[in-house]
Design an enzyme around this catalytic site. Sequence first.
Site, PDB file in Angstrom:
ATOM      1  N   ASN A 290     -35.129  24.560  -1.028  1.00 20.97           N
ATOM      2  CA  ASN A 290     -33.703  25.165  -1.174  1.00 20.97           C
ATOM      3  C   ASN A 290     -32.909  23.931  -1.952  1.00 20.97           C
ATOM      4  O   ASN A 290     -32.127  24.401  -2.669  1.00 20.97           O
ATOM      5  CB  ASN A 290     -33.046  25.475   0.091  1.00 20.97           C
ATOM      6  CG  ASN A 290     -33.085  26.916   0.498  1.00 20.97           C
ATOM      7  OD1 ASN A 290     -33.743  27.784  -0.412  1.00 20.97           O
ATOM      8  ND2 ASN A 290     -33.090  27.130   1.763  1.00 20.97           N
ATOM      9  N   ASP A 299     -33.696  32.663  -1.376  1.00 24.04           N
ATOM     10  CA  ASP A 299     -33.689  33.929  -1.067  1.00 24.04           C
ATOM     11  C   ASP A 299     -34.814  34.720  -1.916  1.00 24.04           C
ATOM     12  O   ASP A 299     -35.613  35.451  -1.091  1.00 24.04           O
ATOM     13  CB  ASP A 299     -32.663  34.630  -1.252  1.00 24.04           C
ATOM     14  CG  ASP A 299     -31.572  34.043  -0.652  1.00 24.04           C
ATOM     15  OD1 ASP A 299     -31.765  33.685   0.412  1.00 24.04           O
ATOM     16  OD2 ASP A 299     -30.186  34.399  -0.881  1.00 24.04           O
ATOM     17  N   GLU A 326     -36.776  30.797   7.338  1.00 15.56           N
ATOM     18  CA  GLU A 326     -38.157  30.905   6.791  1.00 15.56           C
ATOM     19  C   GLU A 326     -39.149  31.329   7.706  1.00 15.56           C
ATOM     20  O   GLU A 326     -40.437  31.254   7.171  1.00 15.56           O
ATOM     21  CB  GLU A 326     -38.131  29.439   5.986  1.00 15.56           C
ATOM     22  CG  GLU A 326     -38.636  28.334   7.102  1.00 15.56           C
ATOM     23  CD  GLU A 326     -37.362  27.764   7.518  1.00 15.56           C
ATOM     24  OE1 GLU A 326     -37.795  26.377   8.071  1.00 15.56           O
ATOM     25  OE2 GLU A 326     -36.447  28.140   7.624  1.00 15.56           O
TER      26      GLU A 326
END
Length: 412
Positions: A290, A299, A326
């Site tokens: 991320n 995403d 996650e």
Amino acid sequence: MHSLFNKINKQKFPRSFLPISYLLIALIFIFFGIFTVKGLYELGDITKKIYNHPLVVSNASINAALDIVKMHRSIKDALLANSSSEMELALNAVAQSEEDVDRQLNLIQTYIIGEEGKALEKKARQLFENWKPIRENVVKLLKSGNKKEAIAVTKKNGTAYVDKIELEMLALNSYAKENAGALIGDGMEIQSYFEKITLILLIAGVLSIAGIFILFIIAVAAFKFVANAKKSLQKASEKLEEMALQDGLTKIANRRHFDKKLQEEWRRMMRIKKPLSLVFFDVDHFKLYNDTYGHQAGDICLQTIANTAAPLFKRPGDLLARYGGEEFIVILTDTHLEGATALAEKLRHNIYRAEMRHETSPVSKFVTISCGVSSVIPDESTSHQVLLKAADDALYEAKEQGRNKIVSINLN
């Protein structure tokens, strides 16, 4: 929001109100329909009287006058009879003529129109009724053998009454003929008036029929609307229920769905004494992913993992769910530890072969996952929470071993 829809869905429409309203409206239309038929019937009856008056009254008055003459002649025949049988025949003829006069007077009474005509009819009727006692007295005298006295009564009273009645009948005949034109003229006006009433009544009748038809259409539409509304509400409720059990990002089951399914399958496997396994996995170094590629790319990464994993778990009892962040978890029913571990290995391999770039990962240049597998044949001595904790412990151990690994724990 979900609970609100459930409350709305459980609400019942006030079904008693609509049918009562429809019934009242239908009764009103039926009343107007009956009124229409009755009005048309009365109109026909009045019109018939108007046009039949001159002919019926004229003919009836002439016939009555002839019957009176015939009746009087039969009285004379009875007075002149030479035997009792001849007298009886003559008296029977008197009675028959009297009935005929009664019938003609009834016709006149039915069809006469106008105050003057009604007065003439009433006077003729009264004279005829006054004559009946005289006739009865004559018959009584004849049957008792007092022929001379019977002749005297007939000459003194009977003939005079018969003449008066005959004159009244002729007066009625003249009235009918003289007033025929005026009555028909009045009748035309009355007919015109009633034609307007007829039109109104016909319109009312058509509206009654149309109203009932429209009412039926409205009722059908209302019930259809209610049915469609309930159907739409049911679909919305089902959609909300589905959304409540589905992860918004990956479109697979969410944590809530997983918890519910795990309890159900635990009880089912315990009942049939079959093994239940879990595969708990998460993305290795997802925070670095991320930070490197951004949350939007993160995403997409999670969506790709869900889409890659889903085809492996298609059996009716299996469930792939996003556990949180996650982390993902799989329920495998009637599956031993070896089978669950093999599926976990295939999953790990497929994720790696998806070749999602992860340049900052210490493990691989592509996205990888770590898996913890646990398995048990459920019984009363343990619980589904123990199975879940074992899978979580195995996942932690896989990470401790350097990630991109699979660790399995058999609880039996």
